[in-house]
Design an enzyme around this catalytic site. Sequence first.
Site, mmCIF file in Angstrom:
data_model
loop_
_atom_site.group_PDB
_atom_site.id
_atom_site.type_symbol
_atom_site.label_atom_id
_atom_site.label_comp_id
_atom_site.label_asym_id
_atom_site.label_seq_id
_atom_site.Cartn_x
_atom_site.Cartn_y
_atom_site.Cartn_z
ATOM 1 C CG ASN A 8 -1.809 1.315 1.319
ATOM 2 O OD1 ASN A 8 -1.861 2.035 0.324
ATOM 3 N ND2 ASN A 8 -2.657 1.057 2.222
ATOM 4 N NE ARG A 92 -6.423 1.652 0.047
ATOM 5 C CZ ARG A 92 -6.624 1.899 1.245
ATOM 6 N NH1 ARG A 92 -5.774 1.820 2.310
ATOM 7 N NH2 ARG A 92 -7.680 2.391 1.353
ATOM 8 C CG HIS A 180 -12.691 4.586 2.636
ATOM 9 N ND1 HIS A 180 -12.991 5.906 2.990
ATOM 10 C CD2 HIS A 180 -11.048 4.672 2.901
ATOM 11 C CE1 HIS A 180 -11.923 6.722 3.149
ATOM 12 N NE2 HIS A 180 -10.827 6.251 3.253
ATOM 13 N NE ARG A 240 -8.102 12.901 1.925
ATOM 14 C CZ ARG A 240 -8.309 11.765 1.786
ATOM 15 N NH1 ARG A 240 -9.030 11.324 0.777
ATOM 16 N NH2 ARG A 240 -7.717 10.853 2.358
ATOM 17 C CD GLU A 378 -8.638 -0.276 4.431
ATOM 18 O OE1 GLU A 378 -7.900 -0.021 5.365
ATOM 19 O OE2 GLU A 378 -9.146 0.697 3.914
#
Length: 403
Positions: A8, A92, A180, A240, A378
């Site tokens: 990742n 990912r 996600h 963000r 994940e």
Amino acid sequence: MDSILVVNAGSSSVKFQVFAVDGDGRLRRQFKGQMDGIGSRPRLRASGANGDAVADRAYPIEAVPDVPAAMTVASAWLRDEVRMTPMAVGHRVVHGGPDYDRPVAVDHAVVARLERFAALAPLHQPHNLAPIKSILANFPALPQVVCFDTAFHRNHPDVADVYAIPHRLHEEGVRRYGFHGLSYEYIARKLPEVAPEVAQGRVVVAHLGSGASMCALRGGRSIESTLGFTALDGLPMGTRPGQLDPGVVLYLMLAKGMTPAEVQDFLYKDCGLKGLSGVSNDMRELQTSSDPRALFAIEYFVYRVGLYAGMLAAALQGMDAFVFTAGIGENSASVRARIADRLGWLGVAVDPLANSSHALKISQAASRVPVYVVPTDEERMIAEHTLSVLLTKRSNARRERAS
Ligand code: ADP
């Protein structure tokens, strides 16, 4: 023993995990590590299956100036010191654009297509692709699989997927993707085990980490998400802003004279909890701060999660369960309690004791809507996808040879 390496890669760190593939095809986590401080203060840290540190070493900046170099150093450590040569690498990748609704094996054509989506995830996609390209160049025979954060949402109904702008832009790929997805897919797969009575029902999942979003699941499939075209929409995140009137962007450019690149940097790096509080992008720091702006940032975050829960309940026409996951969702009992308070009108009643002890089910027995805390994984999802793409490829090749 066969193993799968999961990568990742971000702008300043490359996270990796190694899963052993047992004889029955089950995955067992062996190592977890990351190379961070890339281009500033590079440091490799890794721990074994029991969490004990197995590596912690610093490197001179010129040894690890960028993501491919970090990948080379981490691979050398795995090969020379752990004596691990993976059978495949799973990556990912944030954006699969309109093309990909499932993980795929990597080749040059796939990489070229994914590079086209860099403008949709400017701070993630180029870094996600860097180790893939470097492995493709240096180890062309090593199978690689890309797993997308958008793929799980690709079957949204059109009303959820479309912006009210001329249709030709939708055709070009300007649509609501949602992100996600690997986390939500993991939760959707885990629910039949942890909450069989609601797993096939209408479930709202809140992935509350540095990046934050929420997803509406019906029958284990995503039907709506708070994120859209890019990972800027929806909930406020660490840096963000979340949902923002596009007029604000026009104002920044036209009235404040900011360039597109400056606006991009501003929206990805200076807003959200960090911009609101002026203290930190990290929820832990906000919770220990006495600065009123930090308290306000938390209140804003909680309020917005409540608003979007209402939106997703409307998309689902009801709510049979609510799930918290990711860094804040898994660890902050106080944020969970405050969010649950705002969901009382939907039938949520949290048990304070179960909540403070981070139990799997944190709602009261009488709560009409049960509430769960399900740690996401994940990387395991990526490892599972990688193994399954690899096995399908192998059995297709065998079938072709036999015919
Ligand atoms: P990402 O994977 O997107 O980097 P994580 O899922 O690791 O993010 O979540 C990071 C967020 O979780 C940070 O805001 C961090 O402060 C928050 N967090 C982690 N542990 C706790 C805790 N014990 N209490 C409150 N917030 C926490």
